[in-house]
Motif scaffolding. Structure first.
Motif, PDB file in Angstrom:
ATOM      1  N   UNK A 163       3.927 -37.411 -11.293  1.00 23.98           N
ATOM      2  CA  UNK A 163       3.275 -37.428  -9.987  1.00 23.98           C
ATOM      3  C   UNK A 163       2.342 -36.250  -9.811  1.00 23.98           C
ATOM      4  N   UNK A 164       2.461 -35.565  -8.684  1.00 24.30           N
ATOM      5  CA  UNK A 164       1.608 -34.410  -8.404  1.00 24.30           C
ATOM      6  C   UNK A 164       2.232 -33.086  -8.855  1.00 24.30           C
ATOM      7  N   UNK A 165       3.396 -33.165  -9.497  1.00 23.18           N
ATOM      8  CA  UNK A 165       4.078 -31.948  -9.920  1.00 23.18           C
ATOM      9  C   UNK A 165       3.310 -31.200 -10.998  1.00 23.18           C
ATOM     10  N   UNK A 166       3.518 -29.897 -11.063  1.00 20.58           N
ATOM     11  CA  UNK A 166       2.806 -29.060 -12.037  1.00 20.58           C
ATOM     12  C   UNK A 166       3.735 -28.236 -12.929  1.00 20.58           C
ATOM     13  N   UNK A 195       2.323 -27.040 -16.324  1.00 17.34           N
ATOM     14  CA  UNK A 195       2.808 -25.864 -17.041  1.00 17.34           C
ATOM     15  C   UNK A 195       4.179 -26.203 -17.600  1.00 17.34           C
ATOM     16  N   UNK A 196       4.340 -26.134 -18.916  1.00 17.95           N
ATOM     17  CA  UNK A 196       5.579 -26.557 -19.565  1.00 17.95           C
ATOM     18  C   UNK A 196       6.333 -25.355 -20.127  1.00 17.95           C
ATOM     19  N   UNK A 218      14.660 -21.702 -12.186  1.00 21.51           N
ATOM     20  CA  UNK A 218      13.258 -21.921 -12.540  1.00 21.51           C
ATOM     21  C   UNK A 218      12.527 -22.808 -11.536  1.00 21.51           C
ATOM     22  N   UNK A 219      13.275 -23.604 -10.765  1.00 24.64           N
ATOM     23  CA  UNK A 219      12.717 -24.480  -9.730  1.00 24.64           C
ATOM     24  C   UNK A 219      11.547 -25.340 -10.231  1.00 24.64           C
ATOM     25  N   UNK A 220      11.735 -26.101 -11.282  1.00 21.97           N
ATOM     26  CA  UNK A 220      10.648 -26.954 -11.783  1.00 21.97           C
ATOM     27  C   UNK A 220      10.454 -28.191 -10.916  1.00 21.97           C
ATOM     28  N   UNK A 249      13.478 -33.467  -9.734  1.00 21.93           N
ATOM     29  CA  UNK A 249      13.373 -34.773 -10.381  1.00 21.93           C
ATOM     30  C   UNK A 249      13.749 -34.608 -11.847  1.00 21.93           C
ATOM     31  N   UNK A 250      14.781 -35.327 -12.273  1.00 20.17           N
ATOM     32  CA  UNK A 250      15.256 -35.237 -13.648  1.00 20.17           C
ATOM     33  C   UNK A 250      14.968 -36.547 -14.376  1.00 20.17           C
ATOM     34  N   UNK A 251      14.267 -36.422 -15.486  1.00 20.22           N
ATOM     35  CA  UNK A 251      13.915 -37.578 -16.312  1.00 20.22           C
ATOM     36  C   UNK A 251      14.601 -37.416 -17.661  1.00 20.22           C
ATOM     37  N   UNK A 252      15.209 -38.479 -18.130  1.00 19.46           N
ATOM     38  CA  UNK A 252      15.859 -38.404 -19.443  1.00 19.46           C
ATOM     39  C   UNK A 252      15.878 -39.773 -20.097  1.00 19.46           C
ATOM     40  N   UNK A 253      16.201 -39.764 -21.368  1.00 20.21           N
ATOM     41  CA  UNK A 253      16.312 -41.016 -22.096  1.00 20.21           C
ATOM     42  C   UNK A 253      17.670 -41.655 -21.873  1.00 20.21           C
ATOM     43  N   UNK A 254      17.701 -42.974 -21.898  1.00 20.76           N
ATOM     44  CA  UNK A 254      18.953 -43.705 -21.769  1.00 20.76           C
ATOM     45  C   UNK A 254      19.602 -43.770 -23.145  1.00 20.76           C
ATOM     46  N   UNK A 255      20.765 -43.165 -23.258  1.00 19.35           N
ATOM     47  CA  UNK A 255      21.477 -43.105 -24.534  1.00 19.35           C
ATOM     48  C   UNK A 255      22.295 -44.395 -24.723  1.00 19.35           C
ATOM     49  N   UNK A 256      23.201 -44.388 -25.697  1.00 18.60           N
ATOM     50  CA  UNK A 256      24.034 -45.560 -25.954  1.00 18.60           C
ATOM     51  C   UNK A 256      24.916 -45.871 -24.744  1.00 18.60           C
ATOM     52  N   UNK A 257      25.338 -47.107 -24.616  1.00 18.02           N
ATOM     53  CA  UNK A 257      26.092 -47.551 -23.440  1.00 18.02           C
ATOM     54  C   UNK A 257      27.357 -46.713 -23.218  1.00 18.02           C
TER      55      UNK A 257
END
Length: 386
Positions: A163-166, A195-196, A218-220, A249-257
């Motif tokens: 989104x608009x996050x930096x 900024x990563x 860190x308040x990302x 907002x936390x984004x991650x990959x979906x692992x095994x069931x």
């Protein structure tokens, strides 16, 4: 005079028998096509390895019409456990190559795949890596391919969540897999103006509270979590208890069931990118896989094994005993697999494929939340190293 004559006759007979049963017979079209699968039967990624192996067996049956043969030659598969250890994997790969195997596959761990790939180039054998997601495999060398996705494709799937996050923080293990994700996020989201930063967690860590506190401080705007293995549950619990899931907002990959319950109470709050989950796609390959796996429940790395078998069958159809011809057959090849249409990019062997978004409704149910096309999930081309 009789002794030398007898010796000569025996020697001649021995040579004749040796010629009839020599390894060369297998390369003259008389013997089986031998494929070596070096993967994690045990170790921290054993569950991933089991799914890959199940998928491979189903894919081999599918690609050969149930015969297990290419032409009139049987495909003979040898499975070897590398325990997720690069040293053991290299030793096993060398042993198989020494026995005349022209095709290797199966790397579950990125660290393993990066060590096996150079062997493929040195010995001119086909290597089709498995679930290993490191971007370093793309363009590694002429003889190395992959049957799964790479980290860059995960990050491209996550890109829309910014989104608009930096401010973006990557939370990942201090490993080849983790470093690959940091590099990919920096390239994709950093390239989009963010900024990563990153927190690299030691691979043997079991207490994640201090790292969760670092994220909170860190308040990302977005936290990209790249994790794999048996410590995922403890990691997610720490992030939830320290308020990370509620504060950003936390984004991650979906692992095994089996891991979904490990997300805990915060699982439904996560923005999930998915390489694959059962029900993400529906097609003949998926139906064949579903019919072959236990309980009909496909999982994260079943498609990697299935696609590997399809690739190998296609490659050996061109020439069962010539790795260069196998490579030529795979470069640019497109085929329909469990996830949909897959294409092997000729210039660097990236596997172009659709990716998926998902949401958890509970600890056992994932629902589709969108498809990212193969075009939108295409990583930049890498220079072929050898």
């Amino acid at each position: 005079m009789k002794r030398p004559l007898t010796t000569a006759v025996v020697a001649a007979a021995a040579l004749l028998l040796a010629a009839c049963g020599s390894p060369q017979a297998a390369t003259d079209g008389a013997g089986p096509i031998r494929v070596g699968i070096v993967y994690s039967q045990s170790g921290p990624l054993a569950t991933y390895g089991a799914q890959y192996a199940e998928g491979f067996k189903a894919g081999l049956a599918y690609a050969t019409g149930g015969s297990g043969k290419v032409g009139d030659r049987a495909v003979e598969v040898t499975y070897v456990d590398d325990v997720g250890d690069p040293v053991k994997a290299v030793s096993a790969a060398k042993d198989l190559i020494g026995k005349g195997y022209q095709v290797l596959a199966g790397s579950t761990s990125s660290g393993v795949a990066l060590q096996v790939a150079p062997l493929a180039a040195e010995n001119k054998v086909l290597f089709v890596s498995g679930p290993a997601a490191t971007d370093g495999l793309t363009g590694a060398n002429k003889y190395t391919f992959r049957s799964g996705r790479q980290s860059y494709q995960d990050v491209l799937t996550a890109k829309s969540y910014l989104g608009d996050g930096k401010k973006v923080l990557v939370f990942a293990p201090d490993s080849a897999f983790g470093k690959s994700n940091v590099a990919a996020v920096t390239a994709v989201l950093g390239g989009a103006g963010a900024t990563v930063t990153d927190i690299a967690v030691p691979a043997n860590a079991t207490d994640f509270t201090p790292f969760a506190s670092q994220i909170k401080a860190a308040a990302p705007d977005l936290v990209f979590v790249a994790w794999a293995g048996t410590t995922a549950g403890a990691m997610w619990q720490a992030l939830d208890q320290q308020g990370v899931l509620a504060s950003t907002k936390v984004v991650t990959g979906l692992d095994i069931r089996a891991s979904w319950a490990g997300f805990g109470a915060g699982g439904t709050k996560l923005n999930l990118l998915a390489h694959y989950f059962d029900g993400a796609a529906d097609n003949p390959a998926y139906q064949a896989l579903k019919a072959a796996v236990p309980d009909g429940k496909t999982d994260l790395f079943h498609p990697d094994g299935f696609a590997a078998a399809q690739m190998i069958v296609h490659a050996v159809q061109s020439s069962p005993d010539d790795a260069d011809k196998m490579v030529a057959a795979l470069e640019g090849h497109s085929f329909d697999s469990v996830k949909g249409k897959l294409t092997i990019r000729a210039e660097d062997h990236a596997l172009l494929q659709p990716m998926f978004r998902a949401k958890l409704t509970d600890a056992t149910t994932a629902s589709p939340a969108g498809v990212v096309s193969a075009e939108d999930a295409t990583p930049p081309a890498a220079a072929m190293k050898g």
